[in-house]
Design an enzyme around this catalytic site. Sequence first.
Site, short mmCIF file in Angstrom:
data_model
loop_
_atom_site.label_atom_id
_atom_site.label_comp_id
_atom_site.label_asym_id
_atom_site.label_seq_id
_atom_site.Cartn_x
_atom_site.Cartn_y
_atom_site.Cartn_z
N LYS A 1 38.86 3.96 0.48
CA LYS A 1 40.04 4.77 0.20
C LYS A 1 40.33 4.78 -1.30
O LYS A 1 39.78 3.98 -2.06
CB LYS A 1 41.24 4.23 0.97
CG LYS A 1 41.67 2.83 0.59
CD LYS A 1 42.84 2.36 1.43
CE LYS A 1 43.29 0.96 1.02
NZ LYS A 1 44.47 0.50 1.78
N ARG B 1 54.81 -1.48 8.70
CA ARG B 1 54.60 -0.20 8.02
C ARG B 1 54.21 0.82 9.08
O ARG B 1 55.06 1.45 9.69
CB ARG B 1 53.52 -0.34 6.94
CG ARG B 1 53.84 -1.34 5.83
CD ARG B 1 52.82 -1.30 4.72
NE ARG B 1 51.44 -1.38 5.23
CZ ARG B 1 50.36 -1.46 4.47
NH1 ARG B 1 50.49 -1.46 3.14
NH2 ARG B 1 49.16 -1.54 4.98
N TYR C 1 54.50 -0.20 -31.39
CA TYR C 1 55.87 0.17 -31.01
C TYR C 1 56.75 -1.07 -30.85
O TYR C 1 56.34 -2.08 -30.28
CB TYR C 1 55.87 0.93 -29.69
CG TYR C 1 55.42 2.37 -29.79
CD1 TYR C 1 56.13 3.29 -30.55
CD2 TYR C 1 54.29 2.81 -29.11
CE1 TYR C 1 55.73 4.61 -30.63
CE2 TYR C 1 53.88 4.13 -29.18
CZ TYR C 1 54.60 5.03 -29.95
OH TYR C 1 54.19 6.33 -30.02
N MET D 1 50.23 4.81 -25.24
CA MET D 1 49.64 5.74 -24.29
C MET D 1 48.13 5.84 -24.42
O MET D 1 47.40 5.86 -23.41
CB MET D 1 50.27 7.13 -24.44
CG MET D 1 49.75 8.13 -23.42
SD MET D 1 50.49 9.77 -23.56
CE MET D 1 52.17 9.43 -23.04
#
EC number: 5.1.1.1
Length: 374
Positions: free
Chosen positions: A40, A139, A261, A309
Amino acid sequence: MGHEDRATALLTVDLDAIADNWLALRGRLRPGASCAGVVKANAYGLGARKVVPALLAAGCRDFVVAQIDEGLDILDLLPADARLFVLSGPPEGAEDEVLDSALIPVLNSPDQIDRWAKACARAGRKAPAALHVDTGMRRLGLTPLELDALLADPRPLAAFTPVLVMTHLACADEPDHPLNAEQRALFAAAAARFPGLRASLANTSGIFLGPEWHFDLARPGIGLYGGNPTVGTANPMRQVVKLQGKILQVRRIDTPLSVGYGATHTAPAGSTIATVGVGYADGFPRSAGNRAMGLLAGRSVPVVGRVSMDLLTFDVSDVPENLARPGAMIDLLGPDLSVDALADRADTVSYEILTRLGARYPRRYGGVREGSGQ
């Protein structure tokens, strides 16, 4: 110049290691039990259309995906004797499409069972399906009361061909958790109500709980891709991925200066900072800033400053200048930098690290130790 040459990173996937991991896991199963391959999420981010043939060559004949489209994407790769289970079952309105394929839906609720039975009746054939019973995950799956109701009215089950009954372990990576034994007992009782059906309980970590958890079919996922199924002990699985980032720029620091940053790291005078073309847009976790490690020319180099990023910054002060240069590759994952280690430094799990590996990485399929860039 090709994509791999232009790219600022490279992801190498060792298909032989995936096959070896599957064989090792199958070898741990009790006699008579089979081993599936969970592919998956595009084989945990590594490329299902590459991974499935490798598992087939190793002998795997049971495959598991989460969603219908994942199954349809690889169905053409499977021989007639293979089975492909879809964990989420058929979405409402897609029953006829699933019937027309060779997918085996996992039915998780009375509604799904009813819709599948009606679709089979319309088509005039008893197509296969698996049944999921909930034993503690809360679930998907039939509750005990729903299971009782299903068996009290055999008409829906008579409309199709049940081929598997399954459940999913919630705490298999914690061997001493009491829920493991509780789920096993509940599942054994549920499976006994479906004589003749294959039963499936164990995921990767469940295999290591012992033969009582193996039943007829184990469904390993993370272990195939190198994740450690035995938390707190040495990883018995081969490492599968190697991720490398290319140095874009090297900066010498003459006086103490902040990096990145938020100015969360101050580089001391005399240090050397290398900027690499990988960031959180590529799936490298932002939470690994000032915590993760890389390898450059066999030397450990720390990530300094925040992950941005598209970029990472490393302190490469201890690496000779001729090796810490633009174009050199820093290893971010590999044989000595496991997925689990990065996950620990980022306060996440290896599953998330793998499945977030970005589309911008060119994938090279071969041996992990090939193409080291060193």
